[in-house]
Write a protein that holds these residues in place. Structure first.
Motif, mmCIF file in Angstrom:
data_model
loop_
_atom_site.group_PDB
_atom_site.id
_atom_site.type_symbol
_atom_site.label_atom_id
_atom_site.label_comp_id
_atom_site.label_asym_id
_atom_site.label_seq_id
_atom_site.Cartn_x
_atom_site.Cartn_y
_atom_site.Cartn_z
ATOM 1 N N ARG A 162 85.872 59.216 28.523
ATOM 2 C CA ARG A 162 86.708 57.847 28.637
ATOM 3 C C ARG A 162 88.234 58.047 28.583
ATOM 4 N NH1 ARG A 162 84.061 55.753 31.223
ATOM 5 N NH2 ARG A 162 85.267 53.669 30.631
ATOM 6 N N PRO A 163 88.729 56.938 29.219
ATOM 7 C CA PRO A 163 90.227 57.170 29.454
ATOM 8 C C PRO A 163 90.819 56.957 27.830
ATOM 9 C CG PRO A 163 89.503 55.371 30.879
ATOM 10 C CD PRO A 163 88.471 55.929 30.112
ATOM 11 N N LEU A 164 91.898 57.529 27.517
ATOM 12 C CA LEU A 164 92.390 57.606 26.008
ATOM 13 C C LEU A 164 93.016 56.119 25.588
ATOM 14 C CD1 LEU A 164 93.437 59.145 23.576
ATOM 15 C CD2 LEU A 164 95.369 59.618 24.607
ATOM 16 N N VAL A 211 89.556 61.880 27.327
ATOM 17 C CA VAL A 211 89.099 62.528 26.277
ATOM 18 C C VAL A 211 87.533 62.375 26.578
ATOM 19 C CG1 VAL A 211 91.303 62.422 24.983
ATOM 20 C CG2 VAL A 211 89.405 60.488 25.005
ATOM 21 N N LEU A 212 86.880 63.545 25.852
ATOM 22 C CA LEU A 212 85.504 63.477 25.410
ATOM 23 C C LEU A 212 85.342 63.025 24.098
ATOM 24 C CD1 LEU A 212 84.415 66.867 27.090
ATOM 25 C CD2 LEU A 212 84.420 64.614 27.943
ATOM 26 N N VAL A 213 84.346 62.030 23.854
ATOM 27 C CA VAL A 213 84.355 61.752 22.346
ATOM 28 C C VAL A 213 82.910 61.385 21.968
ATOM 29 C CG1 VAL A 213 86.497 60.293 22.376
ATOM 30 C CG2 VAL A 213 84.529 59.170 23.385
ATOM 31 N N LEU A 264 86.415 65.695 21.364
ATOM 32 C CA LEU A 264 85.774 66.912 21.505
ATOM 33 C C LEU A 264 86.556 67.839 22.473
ATOM 34 C CD1 LEU A 264 82.261 65.752 21.904
ATOM 35 C CD2 LEU A 264 83.272 66.377 19.656
ATOM 36 N N LEU A 265 86.551 69.118 22.307
ATOM 37 C CA LEU A 265 87.124 70.033 23.357
ATOM 38 C C LEU A 265 88.694 69.658 23.715
ATOM 39 C CD1 LEU A 265 84.039 70.644 25.876
ATOM 40 C CD2 LEU A 265 84.533 71.871 23.796
ATOM 41 N N PRO A 266 89.454 69.627 22.804
ATOM 42 C CA PRO A 266 90.660 69.156 23.025
ATOM 43 C C PRO A 266 91.671 70.247 23.892
ATOM 44 C CG PRO A 266 90.584 69.853 20.747
ATOM 45 C CD PRO A 266 89.230 69.767 21.266
ATOM 46 N N ASP A 267 91.221 71.666 23.675
ATOM 47 C CA ASP A 267 91.688 72.445 24.592
ATOM 48 C C ASP A 267 91.349 72.386 25.986
ATOM 49 O OD1 ASP A 267 93.135 73.372 22.501
ATOM 50 O OD2 ASP A 267 91.688 74.884 21.921
ATOM 51 N N THR A 268 90.039 71.854 26.424
ATOM 52 C CA THR A 268 89.656 71.517 27.734
ATOM 53 C C THR A 268 89.361 70.245 27.873
ATOM 54 O OG1 THR A 268 87.475 72.478 26.833
ATOM 55 C CG2 THR A 268 88.916 74.150 27.911
ATOM 56 N N PRO A 269 90.221 69.289 28.146
ATOM 57 C CA PRO A 269 90.052 68.056 28.188
ATOM 58 C C PRO A 269 89.480 67.652 29.596
ATOM 59 C CG PRO A 269 92.257 68.239 28.037
ATOM 60 C CD PRO A 269 91.754 69.646 27.953
ATOM 61 N N PRO A 270 88.886 66.589 29.958
ATOM 62 C CA PRO A 270 88.861 66.180 31.412
ATOM 63 C C PRO A 270 90.130 66.016 32.117
ATOM 64 C CG PRO A 270 87.629 64.628 29.613
ATOM 65 C CD PRO A 270 88.512 65.535 28.779
ATOM 66 N N ILE A 271 90.196 65.884 33.325
ATOM 67 C CA ILE A 271 91.229 66.082 34.163
ATOM 68 C C ILE A 271 91.945 64.479 33.806
ATOM 69 C CG2 ILE A 271 91.269 67.992 35.416
ATOM 70 C CD1 ILE A 271 90.429 65.996 37.834
ATOM 71 N N SER A 272 93.293 64.209 33.810
ATOM 72 C CA SER A 272 93.750 62.920 33.617
ATOM 73 C C SER A 272 93.518 62.369 35.115
ATOM 74 C CB SER A 272 95.364 62.878 33.487
ATOM 75 O OG SER A 272 95.458 63.570 32.252
ATOM 76 N N ALA A 273 93.300 60.819 34.903
ATOM 77 C CA ALA A 273 93.262 60.008 36.247
ATOM 78 C C ALA A 273 94.553 59.358 36.756
ATOM 79 C CB ALA A 273 92.136 59.071 36.053
#
Length: 297
Positions: free
Chosen positions: A240-242, A164-166, A257-266
């Motif tokens: 950061r990782p959720l 997630v972006l925070v 932030l930007l929950p509709d375009t989150p970072p890709i999962s790892a």
């Protein structure tokens, strides 16, 4: 100390590049480790290492001797693993590595209960957000976030780890809240970087596929926990990782932030050198860790 134990000291000194580091890895003082090397040199009547005030290197005969000594120790470890598998009582040392934040939060708590169930096992946990050479550092099990690149290692997936972006409410009140990925360019993005680090951009999951964002920030670090703390201190936006920031989001210390375009999962999983796959104590810890860690995702 036996001849085989002296071999172990020599091998670790070569692999770690110093007598101090090799001794520390085996829980020996530099003086004791140095004496073990001298014992080997006296035994064979040759110099195995060239020592200067700044550098330690193997001599030509030392390099050749290391190759044979490494094979002897690998064979011994395999023999001990075979005996342990028959006895049902794992014995010996397991060397683990993991990223700093993940290791502190998820891996370290697993060690006491595992060792309580297996009193013959000692565990040495090394935490670093930098790349670790699993083979050269004689790591038995490496917990890993991302895409493993080394096909010579066995990959065991545990779970997908959402990211997630925070940022803090205070940072957003002062600098505004980005509503599209492109607006990240105008913000202070907190980056995990170190020499040869691959993270010079963020990849977000957009409607039409992954979107690479070349973000920038005024400072970066090689410690993921520092990034989280900077975000809490209203210094910028972190990726950061959720699992790492879940409590901060729940308590309102950070905002997603930007929950509709989150970072890709790892991908989250563990890597094991092929030569250690049959070691029952490593397999037992891996099974135990995978079972417990799945609960966290």
């Amino acid at each position: 100390m036996s001849y085989l134990e002296s071999l172990r000291v020599f091998v670790r000194v070569i692999e770690l590049g110093s007598i101090t580091a090799g001794g520390r890895d085996l829980r020996l003082s530099p003086a004791v480790a140095s004496n073990r090397i001298k014992d080997l040199e006296n035994r064979f009547g040759v110099r195995l290492l060239n020592r200067t005030t700044r550098k330690l290197t193997a001599t030509e005969i030392g390099r050749a001797f290391y190759d044979h000594a490494r094979r002897v120790i690998d064979t011994l470890d395999e023999a001990e693993a075979m005996v342990s598998s028959f006895s049902g009582k794992p014995q010996g040392v397991i060397r683990l590595t993991a990223p700093l934040g993940l290791g502190r939060r998820l891996i370290a708590p697993l060690i006491p209960p595992f060792c309580a169930e297996n009193p013959g096992v000692d565990i040495r946990l090394r935490l670093s957000d930098r790349n670790v050479n699993i083979v050269e550092d004689a790591i038995d099990l490496a917990f890993f976030l991302g895409e493993p690149a080394d096909s010579a290692l066995k990959w065991r997936k545990i779970a997908d780890a959402p990211r997630v972006l925070v940022a803090s409410p205070e940072y957003l009140a002062q600098h505004g809240t980005p509503t599209t990925p492109d607006e990240l360019v105008g913000h202070n993005c907190l980056l995990l970087r170190y020499p040869r680090s691959p993270e010079f951009f963020w990849v977000l999951q957009a409607a039409d596929g992954p979107q690479k964002m070349m973000v920038n920030g005024r400072f970066d670090t090689d410690d993921g926990d520092v990034l989280r703390q900077w975000a809490l201190d209203s210094q910028g936006i972190a990726n950061r990782p959720l699992y790492e920031v879940a409590d901060d989001l729940k308590e309102g210390r950070l905002v997603q932030l930007l929950p509709d375009t989150p970072p890709i999962s790892a991908q989250f999983g563990c890597l094991t050198p092929h030569r250690r796959l049959q070691d029952p104590k490593v397999r037992m810890f891996a099974d135990f860790a995978v079972r417990e860690l799945k609960k966290a995702f």
